[in-house]
Design an enzyme around this catalytic site. Structure first.
Site, PDB file in Angstrom:
ATOM      1  CG  HIS A  84      -8.735 -10.946   6.443  1.00  0.00           C
ATOM      2  ND1 HIS A  84      -8.196 -10.914   4.989  1.00  0.00           N
ATOM      3  CD2 HIS A  84      -8.119 -10.109   7.104  1.00  0.00           C
ATOM      4  CE1 HIS A  84      -7.206 -10.381   5.000  1.00  0.00           C
ATOM      5  NE2 HIS A  84      -7.219  -9.699   6.324  1.00  0.00           N
ATOM      6  CG  ASP A 163      -6.956  -2.766  -1.417  1.00  0.00           C
ATOM      7  OD1 ASP A 163      -6.658  -1.959  -0.476  1.00  0.00           O
ATOM      8  OD2 ASP A 163      -6.675  -3.722  -1.615  1.00  0.00           O
ATOM      9  NE  ARG A 170      -2.223   2.191   3.081  1.00  0.00           N
ATOM     10  CZ  ARG A 170      -2.854   0.787   3.514  1.00  0.00           C
ATOM     11  NH1 ARG A 170      -3.723   0.291   2.721  1.00  0.00           N
ATOM     12  NH2 ARG A 170      -2.696   0.241   4.653  1.00  0.00           N
ATOM     13  CB  SER A 185      -6.781  -1.880   2.791  1.00  0.00           C
ATOM     14  OG  SER A 185      -6.304  -2.818   1.891  1.00  0.00           O
ATOM     15  CE  LYS A 189      -8.055  -6.175   0.128  1.00  0.00           C
ATOM     16  NZ  LYS A 189      -6.441  -6.144   0.377  1.00  0.00           N
TER      17      LYS A 189
HETATM   18  N1  URA Z   1      -3.818  -6.078   4.318  1.00  0.00           N
HETATM   19  C1  URA Z   1      -4.469  -5.634   3.462  1.00  0.00           C
HETATM   20  O1  URA Z   1      -5.338  -6.221   2.781  1.00  0.00           O
HETATM   21  N2  URA Z   1      -4.608  -4.196   3.539  1.00  0.00           N
HETATM   22  C2  URA Z   1      -3.715  -3.490   4.402  1.00  0.00           C
HETATM   23  O2  URA Z   1      -3.770  -2.508   4.405  1.00  0.00           O
HETATM   24  C3  URA Z   1      -3.125  -4.089   5.121  1.00  0.00           C
HETATM   25  C4  URA Z   1      -2.908  -5.635   5.256  1.00  0.00           C
END
Ligand code: URA
Length: 462
Positions: A84, A163, A170, A185, A189
């Protein structure tokens, strides 16, 4: 457990911590639609101010994962990897890393997003390849990884629905910039995607999500502790992004640069970051196979192990094996694999406009502001300001000079790939603002990348 939101909000407002049961109930109720948005928003703001400790953040991450589907890889009988990036301008690392790691024999399934704002999205970049299909179901993703070793697909809405709901709130309540919320978050994933080995590319600087090195290190440590706490071999590489990564910014232009890199060429910073991340994946995949993060390197020391693994990856780039893995993946996902040998088949902009070095004498580039470059690319149609906006896949910028380079008057410092003369002119004015020049030599940026391992200790990798 029945959920009363007001006591939960009050408790967090006063700095209390939540139990795993409370967080599980909160995520369940959220996805069931039984908490009004204003209460969730109030709770998110309380978390922003009061935070969550590492254990609580892990429990929250797990509770989020439990709201949706998860991928399961036991049929492969081997460690599966994932990567990621917290994102940045010109960040096409995944386009090189995923096929490279697949060529090294480690299966990898990468879920990515689309562009929003000044940073690009991996899925948009891939969709500049004619016919490429990124909307695979989790089952299709799994079967492709079993067949050819890798897949790059759009994030499935079936994974971590909590999320999606939380992020939407958010985004409109000023509660994005909370380390525990960001870490949960991202890691929810990653955990749902099921990989055994997770390598995180955490960037800081003008072009990145995190502005300071201290923030990036804290986020990296928190995400590594979540991954390890959930039983995944996890590591982060923290790197600076004051200027764009590589030279190309814009979808098809970035795919072209990734293809160059897969052929053993490409810009040095992109190649080195990819090799650093790739080496960490191989280290962790080897250790996962041998039984744990602390398993010693088999025959020799850790530095030697790293050097050997890096050399293996260099060989896969130099021999075309990584490029061949990219061709296989493009073909499996319905795209034109011929772009790997013939990148000129990628979409191109209507015109290419050179940006010339200003001034009367020699000068050195002291900085190229990544954010300003990203915003100029956005103006050219390479990114989107709001969800669903159509992109112009051939547009963007190629930097010919970066920090530390010398320029003479009239040298081309960048090329602007635009749809119209008027857009190119506006972009040229804006792009020039991204460059800072000095009339004395400027050193090339020092790469102070750091790996963050399970112990939380940072170690320099370059
Ligand atoms: N990327 C994400 O997937 N979530 C966040 O909260 C910030 C960046």
């Amino acid at each position: 457990m029945t959920l009363s939101m007001v006591p939960l909000i009050e408790h967090k407002k006063r700095g209390g911590r939540h139990s795993e049961d409370e967080l599980t109930a909160l995520c369940r109720a959220l996805v069931a639609g039984s908490i009004p948005d204003f209460q969730i928003a109030a709770w998110l703001m309380a978390v922003c101010w009061r935070g969550m400790d590492a254990e609580e953040t892990l429990a929250f991450t797990r509770a989020m994962v439990a709201t949706g589907d998860t991928l399961e890889w036991s049929r492969l009988g081997r460690a599966v990897a994932d990567k990621h990036s917290t994102g940045g301008v010109g960040d096409k690392t995944s386009l090189v890393l995923v096929p490279l790691i697949a060529a090294a024999g480690i299966p990898l399934a990468k879920m990515s997003g689309r562009s929003l704002g000044h940073t690009g999205g991996t899925i948009d970049k891939l969709e500049s390849i004619s016919g490429f299909h990124a909307e695979l179901s989790p089952q299709e993703t799994q079967s492709q990884v079993e067949r050819i070793g890798c897949a790059m697909v759009a994030q499935s809405g079936a994974l971590v629905p909590a999320d999606k709901l939380l992020y939407a709130l958010r985004d409109v309540t000023g509660t994005v910039d909370s380390l525990p919320l960001i870490a949960a978050s991202i890691m929810s994933k990653k955990l749902a995607a099921g990989a055994h080995v997770i390598v995180l590319d955490v960037k800081y600087g003008s072009g990145a999500f995190m502005q300071s090195r201290a923030e990036a290190l804290s986020l990296a440590r928190l995400m590594v502790s979540i991954g390890e706490g959930a039983g995944r071999r996890t590591r982060a590489v923290v790197s600076e992004m004051e200027e764009p990564l590589g030279r190309a910014v814009g979808n098809a232009l970035e795919v072209r640069e990734a293809i160059d890199t897969l052929h053993g060429a490409g810009p040095d910073d992109l190649r080195e970051l990819t090799l650093a991340l790739g080496t960490e994946i191989l280290v962790l995949a080897g250790r996962a196979a041998r039984g744990g993060p602390d398993s010693p390197a088999p025959h020799h020391g850790r530095d030697e192990e790293r050097a050997e693994l890096r050399a293996r990856l260099v060989h896969l780039l130099d021999t075309g094996a990584a490029a061949a893995a990219f061709e296989r993946m493009i073909e499996a996902q319905g795209g034109d694999p011929g772009v790997v040998a013939h990148p000129e088949r990628l979409p191109s902009a209507e015109l290419v406009h050179p940006l010339r070095s200003p001034g009367r004498g020699s000068a050195w580039v002291a900085a190229v502001d990544a954010r300003k470059v990203g915003e100029t690319a956005l103006d050219l149609g390479a990114g989107r300001r709001s969800k669903g906006e159509t992109l112009h896949l051939g547009t963007g910028i190629v930097l010919h000079k970066k920090t530390g380079d010398e320029t003479a008057p009239g040298d081309t410092i960048a090329t602007i790939h635009a749809r119209t003369e008027a857009e190119a002119m506006t972009a040229a004015e804006r792009l020039l603002q991204a460059f800072t020049f000095r009339d004395e030599p400027v050193p090339a940026p020092h790469r102070d990348w750091q790996t963050i391992a399970a112990s939380g200790e940072g170690s320099p990798v370059a």
